[in-house]
Structures are given as C-alpha cells and as structure tokens.
Design a protein around this motif. Structure first.
Motif, PDB file in Angstrom:
ATOM      1  N   UNK A  85       1.716  -0.470  10.923  1.00  0.00           N
ATOM      2  CA  UNK A  85       1.520   0.657  10.013  1.00  0.00           C
ATOM      3  C   UNK A  85       2.328   1.866  10.475  1.00  0.00           C
ATOM      4  N   UNK A  86       2.301   2.125  11.769  1.00  0.00           N
ATOM      5  CA  UNK A  86       3.064   3.254  12.310  1.00  0.00           C
ATOM      6  C   UNK A  86       4.554   3.105  12.019  1.00  0.00           C
ATOM      7  N   UNK A  87       5.061   1.903  12.173  1.00  0.00           N
ATOM      8  CA  UNK A  87       6.495   1.664  11.945  1.00  0.00           C
ATOM      9  C   UNK A  87       6.881   1.942  10.494  1.00  0.00           C
ATOM     10  N   UNK A  88       6.055   1.488   9.548  1.00  0.00           N
ATOM     11  CA  UNK A  88       6.395   1.631   8.134  1.00  0.00           C
ATOM     12  C   UNK A  88       6.022   2.993   7.560  1.00  0.00           C
ATOM     13  N   UNK A  89       5.150   3.729   8.254  1.00  0.00           N
ATOM     14  CA  UNK A  89       4.666   5.004   7.717  1.00  0.00           C
ATOM     15  C   UNK A  89       5.463   6.200   8.212  1.00  0.00           C
ATOM     16  N   UNK A  90       6.585   5.958   8.862  1.00  0.00           N
ATOM     17  CA  UNK A  90       7.409   7.075   9.322  1.00  0.00           C
ATOM     18  C   UNK A  90       7.864   7.914   8.123  1.00  0.00           C
ATOM     19  N   UNK A  91       7.666   9.215   8.224  1.00  0.00           N
ATOM     20  CA  UNK A  91       8.038  10.111   7.134  1.00  0.00           C
ATOM     21  C   UNK A  91       6.954  10.292   6.103  1.00  0.00           C
ATOM     22  N   UNK A  92       5.842   9.584   6.245  1.00  0.00           N
ATOM     23  CA  UNK A  92       4.735   9.724   5.296  1.00  0.00           C
ATOM     24  C   UNK A  92       4.123  11.110   5.419  1.00  0.00           C
TER      25      UNK A  92
ATOM     26  N   UNK B 270      -1.774  10.565  16.218  1.00  0.00           N
ATOM     27  CA  UNK B 270      -0.576  10.426  17.050  1.00  0.00           C
ATOM     28  C   UNK B 270       0.454   9.510  16.381  1.00  0.00           C
ATOM     29  N   UNK B 271      -0.030   8.433  15.754  1.00  0.00           N
ATOM     30  CA  UNK B 271       0.857   7.447  15.165  1.00  0.00           C
ATOM     31  C   UNK B 271       1.494   7.923  13.856  1.00  0.00           C
ATOM     32  N   UNK B 272       0.750   8.726  13.089  1.00  0.00           N
ATOM     33  CA  UNK B 272       1.249   9.210  11.795  1.00  0.00           C
ATOM     34  C   UNK B 272       1.223  10.737  11.822  1.00  0.00           C
ATOM     35  N   UNK B 273       2.136  11.368  12.548  1.00  0.00           N
ATOM     36  CA  UNK B 273       2.090  12.819  12.725  1.00  0.00           C
ATOM     37  C   UNK B 273       2.293  13.599  11.436  1.00  0.00           C
ATOM     38  N   UNK B 274       2.883  12.961  10.417  1.00  0.00           N
ATOM     39  CA  UNK B 274       3.090  13.661   9.155  1.00  0.00           C
ATOM     40  C   UNK B 274       1.876  13.691   8.256  1.00  0.00           C
TER      41      UNK B 274
ATOM     42  N   UNK C 263       0.831  -1.208   0.000  1.00  0.00           N
ATOM     43  CA  UNK C 263       0.000   0.000   0.000  1.00  0.00           C
ATOM     44  C   UNK C 263       0.864   1.255   0.000  1.00  0.00           C
ATOM     45  N   UNK C 264       1.856   1.300   0.882  1.00  0.00           N
ATOM     46  CA  UNK C 264       2.693   2.493   0.967  1.00  0.00           C
ATOM     47  C   UNK C 264       3.557   2.661  -0.278  1.00  0.00           C
TER      48      UNK C 264
END
Length: 335
Positions: free
Chosen positions: A99-106, A159-163, A32-33
């Motif tokens: 999801x939070x782990x892989x979505x860092x910087x999203x 909170x999990x995906x701040x970007x 997905x990402x």
C-alpha cells in the motif's frame, strides 16, 4: 461528500503461493486507489486464510498478549504467540509495504479497518476454551491490548502515507448487537453468553476509540446489523458510524440523523455487496441516498460518505470494481 469502501475485497487463496497472493493484493490496492482517490482505504483479502480474516488482522496488531490458531479458531495462550500469529503479523506488514508503495503522492483521508473489542471477544477463545466474552478480566485485557496495537498502527500509517490529510480508523463491530442481546453462542453451541450491559460495552469501545483519537486519527464504528446501537457508539467516542442501508432498521434512523446533524461522518452502504441480478446506475444509487436523507428530513451534507453495503470479499472482481465506481460516481451527483 465522498465515497469509500468498507474494507474487504475479493481475491487471494489459502492454497495459493505467497507470490500469487501478493500479486492479487497489489491488484486490489490498485483498484481501490484508482476508483477511490478522494478517500482510499487499506484493502483486506480474507480469502487468503485465517491470518487475513477480520479477527486475524486485528490480532496481528496485538503484541501484548500471546495468541495462536487452533482448529476451533484463534485462541489466547498463556505464553508466547504461535507461528500463525507471527505469520499474521508478517502478512499485515507485507500488505502495508504494498500500500505504501502504490500510495505515494496520495493526498486526502485514508481509512484503515480493525475488528472491534466486542466482536473480537466474541470470536477469540480463552486459553482453556470458551470465548473471551465469558470472562470480564480477559475481555478487558484484550480491549486494552487492542487499543495499544491500534495506536501503533495509526502511527505506522502516518509514517507510510505522509500525504494523508487524515487517518480514519474504522472499528468493525458486526457482533455488537448480538453481544448486547445475549445472542452469542457458547462454545458448546447449546447456550448463549450473558448479555453485556451497555455501560461495560461502551467502556471497552471507549478504550479503543480513545486510543485512536489520542493517536491523532478519527474513529468510526462500522456495524452492518439491523439494530445498530448508534447512541451507544457515539457516546463511546466515535466520530462517525458506518451502516448498511438495506439492513438498517427504523429504530436506528434517529441516531444516524443525529450524527449527520452533529457534523460527524456517516458511511452509508447503498450498493449491494454481491453481484446484483440487474444492472445499477450511479444515478439510481444517488437517488437511494437522497430518499433516505429525505426520510430523515435532511439535505446532503459533507459528512455523508457513500459505500457498498459491507465488505466485497464475496463479490466477483468485476462487481467489486463496479461497486466502488458506482459509489464514487453517485457521490459526485450528490455534490
């Protein structure tokens, strides 16, 4: 103008180990990402069992009511939640961690999906049997509990995906047309539940959609039926609709056009959910969307979002990846 997925992806097995299912979920997140970086969504793998189904995922958000899993399906209890409800909550929490782990910087909008109050009422049973749909008080309580859970879910995602520039909540209501038309079978299977009148249907939807808006997210309602009640959905507070172009009937076209003209999102399903017999190109997918817009008398607008027709749980892994790739590439043609 962009593209996203509807929600479900292939993978997972109710008989597989927890580690194997975790690896499959992580792979779905990576797909997905990788294919939808401009409008990612939280994938769902219903193949893992009842706790990962559309109903189970929504009930995992509900903490105000006791719920348990029976042979006939999910059921409200008169007391606390059973072990299967707690497992569904735990599974959702683990998925969110991945999801939070892989979505860092999203950076961009992120979409989550939740079963809507009417589809939930049509699938969950009361403590003594029969669907919640049969009881006015029970369906109101379920909608209110779902609204509270969804608001907390939005806060957790933020909170999990701040970007994330925006949290979009897709409220799945595949059963809504059947609820309005008295087409939901009773527990015995020999009758149908009474029709829910539009004002009450709108009211329960509004309870959930208002909670989404109040939490600072954007509510979109997904219905892959033919007779999509677009006007009712928009009147209840939805900021967009998600439809399957292959199933959509002409009676809903005006409502879809009105949503686009109002600057709202329309998630348009233009790619088959199952592996097609012949190959598809991104240009053919874009042309399909353009023909529909031309029929409505509209040009491509920013609110148009291309998607597969519905969830991809029944597709092969190769087609699921290809379907997401196609809608992403086709959306670039339309720009």
């Amino acid at each position: 103008m962009t593209a996203t997925g509807i929600g479900s992806m292939p993978g997972g097995d109710v008989l597989a180990s927890e580690d194997d299912n975790a690896r499959e979920y992580a792979e779905a997140v990576r797909v997905v990402l990788g294919e939808l970086p401009d409008f990612a969504h939280l994938p769902e793998l219903p193949g893992r069992g009842a706790g990962a189904s559309m109903t189970g995922r929504a009930l995992a958000l509900v903490t105000e009511l006791g719920v348990d899993l029976q042979p006939a399906g999910w059921r409200l209890t008169g007391s606390g939640s059973g072990i299967d409800h707690r497992r569904a909550r735990s599974l959702l929490g683990r998925d969110l961690d991945v999801f939070e782990e892989h979505a860092q910087g999203l950076a961009g909008p992120v979409k989550v999906q939740v079963c809507g109050p009417w589809t939930l009422a049509a699938t969950v049973e009361k403590p003594r049997g029969d669907k919640v749909l049969a009881d006015h008080g029970a369906r109101r309580e379920l909608a209110e509990a779902l609204a509270l859970g969804v608001a907390d879910h939005v806060a957790d995602m933020r909170r999990r995906v701040p970007g994330a520039t925006e949290i979009v909540v897709q409220v799945d209501e595949p059963a809504l047309p059947a609820v309005l038309a008295a087409q939901v079978p009773t527990a015995s299977g020999f009758g149908k539940h009474r029709a829910i009148h539009p004002p009450e249907a709108s009211g329960a939807l509004e309870t959930v959609l208002s909670a989404v808006t109040g939490a600072g997210a954007t509510p979109v309602v997904h219905c892959c039926a033919g007779e999509v009640p677009v006007d009712l959905i928009r009147g209840a507070g939805a900021r967009g609709v998600a439809v399957d172009l292959a199933a959509l009937r002409a009676s809903a076209y005006d409502g879809v056009a009105a949503a686009l003209e109002a600057g709202e999102r329309v998630l348009l399903g233009v790619v088959p959910t199952l592996d097609p017999a012949t190959s598809l190109t991104d240009k053919a997918v874009a042309d399909k969307a353009l023909r529909f817009l031309d029929m409505l008398g509209l040009e491509p607008v920013p609110g148009l979002v291309l998607t597969p027709g519905c969830g991809l749980a029944g597709a092969s892994p190769a087609w699921a990846r290809r379907a997401l790739e196609l809608v992403a590439s086709a959306s670039k043609h339309l720009r």
